[in-house]
Design a protein around this motif. Structure first.
Motif, mmCIF file in Angstrom:
data_model
loop_
_atom_site.group_PDB
_atom_site.id
_atom_site.type_symbol
_atom_site.label_atom_id
_atom_site.label_comp_id
_atom_site.label_asym_id
_atom_site.label_seq_id
_atom_site.Cartn_x
_atom_site.Cartn_y
_atom_site.Cartn_z
ATOM 1 N N ILE A 3 68.651 74.459 7.338
ATOM 2 C CA ILE A 3 69.054 73.225 8.024
ATOM 3 C C ILE A 3 68.021 72.141 7.748
ATOM 4 O O ILE A 3 66.814 72.348 7.939
ATOM 5 C CB ILE A 3 69.196 73.458 9.539
ATOM 6 N N TYR A 4 68.492 70.978 7.317
ATOM 7 C CA TYR A 4 67.621 69.861 6.957
ATOM 8 C C TYR A 4 67.847 68.702 7.933
ATOM 9 O O TYR A 4 68.992 68.361 8.254
ATOM 10 C CB TYR A 4 67.931 69.406 5.529
ATOM 11 N N HIS A 25 66.211 79.939 12.167
ATOM 12 C CA HIS A 25 66.735 79.191 11.025
ATOM 13 C C HIS A 25 65.599 78.660 10.154
ATOM 14 O O HIS A 25 64.492 78.386 10.641
ATOM 15 C CB HIS A 25 67.596 78.021 11.520
ATOM 16 N N ASP A 26 65.853 78.502 8.871
ATOM 17 C CA ASP A 26 64.923 77.814 7.976
ATOM 18 C C ASP A 26 65.133 76.315 8.160
ATOM 19 O O ASP A 26 66.270 75.824 8.043
ATOM 20 C CB ASP A 26 65.191 78.188 6.522
ATOM 21 N N VAL A 27 64.060 75.601 8.424
ATOM 22 C CA VAL A 27 64.184 74.180 8.768
ATOM 23 C C VAL A 27 63.225 73.347 7.927
ATOM 24 O O VAL A 27 62.069 73.732 7.704
ATOM 25 C CB VAL A 27 63.894 73.959 10.272
ATOM 26 N N ALA A 28 63.709 72.208 7.471
ATOM 27 C CA ALA A 28 62.885 71.209 6.785
ATOM 28 C C ALA A 28 63.410 69.837 7.195
ATOM 29 O O ALA A 28 64.452 69.724 7.852
ATOM 30 C CB ALA A 28 62.945 71.385 5.269
ATOM 31 N N ILE A 47 57.710 74.359 9.393
ATOM 32 C CA ILE A 47 58.793 73.448 9.022
ATOM 33 C C ILE A 47 58.275 72.533 7.905
ATOM 34 O O ILE A 47 57.263 71.847 8.064
ATOM 35 C CB ILE A 47 59.260 72.623 10.235
ATOM 36 N N GLU A 48 58.955 72.539 6.789
ATOM 37 C CA GLU A 48 58.546 71.748 5.622
ATOM 38 C C GLU A 48 58.888 70.277 5.848
ATOM 39 O O GLU A 48 60.021 69.937 6.221
ATOM 40 C CB GLU A 48 59.256 72.280 4.379
ATOM 41 N N LEU A 49 57.917 69.393 5.615
ATOM 42 C CA LEU A 49 58.104 67.965 5.875
ATOM 43 C C LEU A 49 58.004 67.164 4.585
ATOM 44 O O LEU A 49 57.149 67.427 3.728
ATOM 45 C CB LEU A 49 57.033 67.463 6.853
ATOM 46 N N HIS A 50 58.887 66.142 4.458
ATOM 47 C CA HIS A 50 58.875 65.237 3.307
ATOM 48 C C HIS A 50 58.716 63.809 3.808
ATOM 49 O O HIS A 50 59.451 63.372 4.704
ATOM 50 C CB HIS A 50 60.183 65.362 2.515
#
Length: 469
Positions: A3-4, A25-28, A47-50
């Motif tokens: 989920i993005y 859940h995998d979250v970014a 949580i991966e951040l951009h």
């Protein structure tokens, strides 16, 4: 599920992202300006951040679902990518809450123009203290809880702050219309969010839709002192209970007292039971917020008779950050920070400060920043709200270049018509120097309160640091 989140660093979006991560859940996500404290909390949760909204972040991460924040508009590169590709399903934040967090849980939604955050925090705090292990999702920073979001135990009751703002660019319903409450609290109703709602009727209509979503075996708890709230009963299909200071209230507050230590009041319940309360929070509106939280929570757990016990738990409730939060205190000066930006909330808060500190000069610094207060929609109401101020200083209007001259708030007129001394400022650095000089050098007792739904350009921290030496 992968989920993005587009716009992940907002308080509500970040809290939802954290909750979904806690569910496995995998979250970014992306946002413009990745900054603490939310960035640190998200990173700690893996949580991966951009930074920014480059479509390559979204495409490369290959999500199965995208949650779009209501700040994302056309021109956002990631939103444009999804509209072009039409291969990635996307939903609004409140729809994600309903779909992933609320299944098989009794829900209490706290709605209204003012007091939502305080009341929902109070309910979450007392339910947790009473051992119910609730879930909650709140759009502020509680002083008594670890965070504004918690899954709680599966199947346990869930408390939600019900925001009337729209859900997303593709879903113009108010967020709270996604939550389908069993118990609904409506603290008060006054026009707000002039960028979303056309007028008072349009604003009220959204709450009318919410009321119609409460099932027949649910309950709506309303402010007995607010005619707009009372009018909602006409659209209800369930039981209505009321809280207020008037004699017709089912839960009537009386003998209210306000001082520098907090407040005291009594409450008479529908069966004649009278409970006495000593609270850490000031102001009459907070007395009503606390009673609403206690009664609403008792209804949520199916034991209304416990409302007095729940109210007693709230005697230890410290409230929410940035809701008349004391930032500095000395014998001569106290500095408060408040999120207030609606005229009624501001006026009520200043009345409370006057009662608490009758010997102090009351200085007010106001930042016109919300989408309504930067305009002249509340000009007359703000003039009345600031009448209690001895000195009123208006910060530069937020993004003034976006507002037509004829539609802008008139700060100089606001100060004059409020009957206060003061000045409107165009230069942040000069404004800061003035406040520091006035507060540091003053030989008189003064209260300085900052009102803003933003950061006040860092002035609050600067002034408090200067006073601390």
């Amino acid at each position: 599920m992968r989920i993005y989140f587009i716009g992940i660093c907002g308080t509500a979006m970040g809290n939802v992202a954290l909750s979904l991560r806690a569910r496995g859940h995998d979250v970014a996500g992306s946002d413009r300006g990745i900054y603490p404290p939310m960035s640190e909390v998200l990173s700690e949760a893996a949580i991966e951040l951009h930074d920014g909204f480059d479509r390559r972040f979204l495409a490369g991460w290959a999500p199965e679902l995208v949650v779009v924040g209501n700040a994302a508009s056309r021109g956002n590169d990631q939103l444009e990518y999804m509209l072009e590709q039409r291969s990635i399903p996307f939903i609004s934040m409140p729809e994600a809450v309903r779909r992933f967090l609320l299944e098989d849980r009794d829900r209490m939604v706290v709605a209204g123009t003012h007091g939502k955050t305080t009341t929902s925090c109070a309910a979450a705090f007392l339910l947790q203290t009473a051992g119910f292990q609730p879930g909650y999702l709140i759009g502020g920073v509680p002083q008594d809880l670890d965070s504004g979001a918690n899954l709680g135990s599966l199947g346990a009751p869930f408390v939600l702050e019900g925001d009337e703002y729209d859900s997303a660019i593709f879903d113009k319903r108010s967020k709270f219309q996604h939550y389908f409450p069993n118990i609904l609290l409506v603290n008060n109703l006054e026009f707000d969010h002039g960028d979303i709602f056309l007028n008072d009727s349009d604003y009220l209509r959204s709450f009318t839709h919410l009321v119609r979503l409460v099932p027949t075996n649910g309950t709506i708890l309303i402010n007995a002192d607010d005619p707009q709230c009372l009018s909602l009963a006409e659209n209800a299909y369930c039981r209505i209970q009321s809280v207020g200071f008037g004699s017709d209230a089912d839960y009537r507050i009386f003998d209210f007292e306000d001082d520098s230590l907090g407040s005291k009041f009594k409450v008479r319940g529908p069966r004649g039971l009278i409970c006495e309360m000593s609270a850490r929070l000031n102001a009459a509106f907070n007395a009503r917020n606390l009673v609403m939280a206690a009664v609403g929570s008792a209804l949520l757990v199916g034991d209304e008779a416990r409302w007095g016990e729940f109210l007693e738990i709230l005697s230890e409730f410290q409230g929410v950050k940035r809701r008349m939060e004391l930032r500095f205190e000395s014998d001569a000066c106290c500095i408060f920070e408040d999120f207030g930006h609606h005229p009624t909330a501001i006026g009520s808060s200043l009345e409370s400060l006057k009662r608490r500190f009758p010997e102090h000069e009351l200085w007010v610094a106001f930042e016109p920043r919300s989408n309504t207060t930067v305009t002249n929609r509340f000009q007359a109401e703000l003039e009345h709200a600031f009448e209690k101020a001895d000195h009123l200083h208006i910060a530069p209007i937020f993004r003034i270049e976006r507002i037509e001259q004829s539609d802008r708030l008139a700060p100089k007129s606001l100060i004059t018509r409020s009957g206060s001394q003061g000045e409107s400022w165009d230069d942040w650095s000069k404004f800061e120097s003035y406040l520091v000089d006035q507060m540091v050098a003053s030989a008189r007792k003064r209260i300085l309160v900052f009102f803003s739904n933003g950061s006040f350009n860092g002035l609050i921290t600067s002034v408090t640091k200067a006073l601390k030496g």
